[in-house]
Write an enzyme that holds these catalytic residues in place. Sequence first.
Site, short mmCIF file in Angstrom:
data_model
loop_
_atom_site.label_atom_id
_atom_site.label_comp_id
_atom_site.label_asym_id
_atom_site.label_seq_id
_atom_site.Cartn_x
_atom_site.Cartn_y
_atom_site.Cartn_z
N ARG A 30 0.83 -1.21 0.00
CA ARG A 30 0.00 0.00 0.00
C ARG A 30 0.87 1.26 0.00
O ARG A 30 1.87 1.33 0.73
CB ARG A 30 -0.94 -0.01 1.20
CG ARG A 30 -1.94 -1.14 1.10
CD ARG A 30 -3.05 -1.11 2.11
NE ARG A 30 -3.68 -2.42 2.14
CZ ARG A 30 -4.53 -2.89 1.23
NH1 ARG A 30 -4.90 -2.12 0.22
NH2 ARG A 30 -5.02 -4.11 1.31
N ILE A 32 2.16 4.84 0.83
CA ILE A 32 2.19 5.57 2.11
C ILE A 32 1.34 6.84 2.06
O ILE A 32 0.91 7.34 3.10
CB ILE A 32 3.67 5.86 2.47
CG1 ILE A 32 3.88 5.94 3.97
CG2 ILE A 32 4.21 7.06 1.75
CD1 ILE A 32 5.35 5.91 4.38
N ASN A 86 4.42 7.01 -13.32
CA ASN A 86 5.13 8.28 -13.49
C ASN A 86 6.54 7.92 -13.92
O ASN A 86 7.28 7.29 -13.16
CB ASN A 86 5.14 9.07 -12.18
CG ASN A 86 3.75 9.47 -11.75
OD1 ASN A 86 2.91 9.79 -12.58
ND2 ASN A 86 3.49 9.45 -10.45
N HIS A 99 7.47 1.42 -10.62
CA HIS A 99 6.27 1.07 -9.85
C HIS A 99 5.02 1.47 -10.62
O HIS A 99 4.96 2.53 -11.23
CB HIS A 99 6.28 1.71 -8.46
CG HIS A 99 6.62 3.17 -8.45
ND1 HIS A 99 7.89 3.64 -8.63
CD2 HIS A 99 5.83 4.26 -8.30
CE1 HIS A 99 7.89 4.96 -8.57
NE2 HIS A 99 6.64 5.37 -8.38
P1 DGP Z 1 6.07 8.38 -7.78
O1 DGP Z 1 5.77 9.81 -7.51
O2 DGP Z 1 5.33 7.87 -9.00
O3 DGP Z 1 7.55 8.06 -7.84
O4 DGP Z 1 5.45 7.56 -6.57
C1 DGP Z 1 6.16 7.16 -5.46
C2 DGP Z 1 5.14 6.72 -4.46
O5 DGP Z 1 5.79 5.94 -3.49
C3 DGP Z 1 4.45 7.86 -3.72
O6 DGP Z 1 3.04 7.80 -3.99
C4 DGP Z 1 4.73 7.61 -2.26
C5 DGP Z 1 5.20 6.19 -2.24
N1 DGP Z 1 6.25 5.92 -1.27
C6 DGP Z 1 7.47 6.52 -1.17
N2 DGP Z 1 8.19 6.00 -0.18
C7 DGP Z 1 7.41 5.02 0.37
C8 DGP Z 1 7.60 4.11 1.44
O7 DGP Z 1 8.63 4.08 2.12
N3 DGP Z 1 6.57 3.26 1.72
C9 DGP Z 1 5.42 3.25 0.99
N4 DGP Z 1 4.48 2.39 1.35
N5 DGP Z 1 5.20 4.10 -0.03
C10 DGP Z 1 6.18 4.97 -0.34
#
Ligand code: DGP
Length: 113
Positions: A30, A32, A86, A99
């Site tokens: 999920r 964050i 992205n 991702h």
């Molecule tokens: P982007 O902007 O497309 O690179 O999305 C990166 C996403 O990753 C952003 O929606 C927040 C999420 N994210 C970043 N660090 C972490 C983390 O440590 N844990 C989780 N669960 N999500 C994270």
Amino acid sequence: MKDDCIFCKIIKKESPSNIVYEDSNVFAFRDIQPQAKHHILVIPKKHIPTITDIESNDVYGQIFSAIKKIAKQEGMEKGGYRVCINNGPDAGQTVFHVHFHVIGGEKISDKMA
Ligand code: DGP
């Protein structure tokens, strides 16, 4: 695996995450900062920085097969969901491990940008 990559650490369970799905090639957890009721990140276990660096189409097959299972598991199959990537800094990529955002569980904005 890349030592300073947060998503590699999550895959290795060195950093905590809310795991949704895992198989030999794909991991999902999920986000964050959820943008909707369900916001799941689906990633290849192999460290690939951007989709531009993907060399085998197998990765897409593995990811989309996992997304289909996750959508069913999360009850998003009927209502639908958005899958977005992205790619690169101009598009807002902040974590350089490929991702796929899977977003749904409710009616979401029709704006793509
Ligand atoms: P982007 O902007 O497309 O690179 O999305 C990166 C996403 O990753 C952003 O929606 C927040 C999420 N994210 C970043 N660090 C972490 C983390 O440590 N844990 C989780 N669960 N999500 C994270």
